[in-house]
Design a protein around this motif. Sequence first.
Motif, mmCIF file in Angstrom:
data_model
loop_
_atom_site.group_PDB
_atom_site.id
_atom_site.type_symbol
_atom_site.label_atom_id
_atom_site.label_comp_id
_atom_site.label_asym_id
_atom_site.label_seq_id
_atom_site.Cartn_x
_atom_site.Cartn_y
_atom_site.Cartn_z
ATOM 1 N N ASN A 109 0.592 -8.802 2.126
ATOM 2 C CA ASN A 109 1.294 -9.825 2.901
ATOM 3 C C ASN A 109 2.569 -9.202 3.475
ATOM 4 O O ASN A 109 3.480 -8.866 2.724
ATOM 5 N N PRO A 110 2.664 -9.037 4.789
ATOM 6 C CA PRO A 110 3.784 -8.287 5.364
ATOM 7 C C PRO A 110 5.073 -9.074 5.518
ATOM 8 O O PRO A 110 6.110 -8.484 5.831
ATOM 9 N N HIS A 157 -2.303 -5.199 -2.065
ATOM 10 C CA HIS A 157 -1.492 -6.426 -2.068
ATOM 11 C C HIS A 157 -0.482 -6.391 -3.210
ATOM 12 O O HIS A 157 0.708 -6.656 -3.016
ATOM 13 N N LYS A 158 -0.955 -6.048 -4.383
ATOM 14 C CA LYS A 158 -0.066 -5.992 -5.546
ATOM 15 C C LYS A 158 0.923 -4.836 -5.415
ATOM 16 O O LYS A 158 2.096 -4.963 -5.778
ATOM 17 N N LYS A 159 0.466 -3.723 -4.871
ATOM 18 C CA LYS A 159 1.309 -2.534 -4.736
ATOM 19 C C LYS A 159 2.504 -2.813 -3.830
ATOM 20 O O LYS A 159 3.625 -2.383 -4.101
ATOM 21 N N PHE A 160 2.273 -3.540 -2.746
ATOM 22 C CA PHE A 160 3.323 -3.806 -1.765
ATOM 23 C C PHE A 160 4.169 -5.038 -2.107
ATOM 24 O O PHE A 160 5.225 -5.224 -1.513
ATOM 25 N N SER A 161 3.715 -5.853 -3.024
ATOM 26 C CA SER A 161 4.341 -7.143 -3.286
ATOM 27 C C SER A 161 5.820 -7.014 -3.606
ATOM 28 O O SER A 161 6.235 -6.161 -4.401
ATOM 29 N N THR A 196 0.800 -17.690 4.701
ATOM 30 C CA THR A 196 -0.206 -16.646 4.834
ATOM 31 C C THR A 196 -0.893 -16.344 3.512
ATOM 32 O O THR A 196 -2.080 -16.018 3.480
ATOM 33 N N ALA A 197 -0.163 -16.446 2.417
ATOM 34 C CA ALA A 197 -0.711 -16.098 1.100
ATOM 35 C C ALA A 197 -1.949 -16.912 0.759
ATOM 36 O O ALA A 197 -2.868 -16.426 0.098
ATOM 37 N N MET A 198 -1.988 -18.163 1.209
ATOM 38 C CA MET A 198 -3.130 -19.013 0.874
ATOM 39 C C MET A 198 -4.423 -18.443 1.435
ATOM 40 O O MET A 198 -5.465 -18.470 0.791
ATOM 41 N N ASP A 200 6.471 -5.250 13.460
ATOM 42 C CA ASP A 200 5.158 -4.612 13.409
ATOM 43 C C ASP A 200 4.691 -4.672 11.963
ATOM 44 O O ASP A 200 5.382 -4.181 11.064
ATOM 45 N N ILE A 201 3.531 -5.257 11.728
ATOM 46 C CA ILE A 201 3.070 -5.507 10.367
ATOM 47 C C ILE A 201 2.360 -4.307 9.736
ATOM 48 O O ILE A 201 1.989 -4.358 8.569
#
Length: 375
Positions: free
Chosen positions: A181-182, A223-227, A201-203, A240-241
């Motif tokens: 999620n950016p 997802h978990k790594k970037f959270s 967006t998370a949903m 820019d995402i």
Amino acid sequence: MITIKIKFAAAVTAFAVLACMQSVSAETAENITVLGDSISTGYGLDDDELSYCGYLQEYFDADLDNFAKDGRQTAELIEQLENDADVRSSVEQADLICVSIGGNDVLQIFLDSLSELKNAGGNNSEEQFVFSQEFVQGFIMKYASAFGPAAAQAGENIAEIRKKISELNPEAPIIMQTVYNPFETDNEKLNSIMKPLKTFTAMYLGVINNAVRQQPTVIADIHKKFSENSWLYTNIKEFDIHPNYVGHMLIAEEIIQTLEKPGNGEVFKTQLENIPEDYLSAIPEDITGEIIRLADGEFRTETADAFSAENETNPTEVTSEASKKQSSEAENINKTEQKKKIRLSSVLLFAGIILISAAVLLKVYSKIRKRMTEK
């Protein structure tokens, strides 16, 4: 494009991952096939910056076929696996297959909706838009009602993608990435906009990531790594995402950590030295420490917790109890219910969010669309 496991029994999941890992434990990955979207093309990187594919190629000293394409959606990847002879041949001969897919299925709805909003304004000036309550409600109704079916269909397609790859090559491990999620920022002024966007967006990303985690493959949980720190690992400051060069390093590291496969870690040491000190100091120490240990040939030892879509929406980030309920329902409803339109009463909960963030969203849209057309 996004260049923006419904709970499994623990024993079954462990067995599936172990089975995949056993098949790569003895030999080096000499042939790597990459499939997917602009995460895998390295969109947005400078010529001297490594994509995660570049890391894997150097780490394993492998031949690499990259068939990824900016903007690719799940249905397009299915078609490619069915009809592209070069892709099919590469998958059949691969020792490792990496897949990034799913984000564009929902991002395209996002971009199309903003495009309609922009056109409805009757001019190209972002400052001259006049938003009536009726117009915004109509926009949200179209925007949100399209999101659920798109995410549900992406989930179905992800399962089909895994099946087709396995049919072509039942032996090679398949690495599938979850979608990050950016919408995170360290800018206090933007946080009031990014935080609601992240919640909304998370949903839908939760539906897609559930589908990824259900697959009997090796899962790189990006997802978990970037959270909580994706603003460090993406170009979101430039609207820019896509991942920046540090993000690509983390994706490569996560894939290798998940495989627990030895290789030449010098590529990580070299790239770490190129990160400016002030930027490096902002990255959490546990992240940089893990990369340094991997470069020295040490894999992390802790077992990652089972991570369901319920974890992807932090309760503190949801703006109301009704939003929490909608998030839970959006992640757990069955296939038939996912394809129904979201009820108007639920949709209107987000009217205030869109009113606050519409102007910035238009800037996001303009910059992303411009970059896509230049690519």
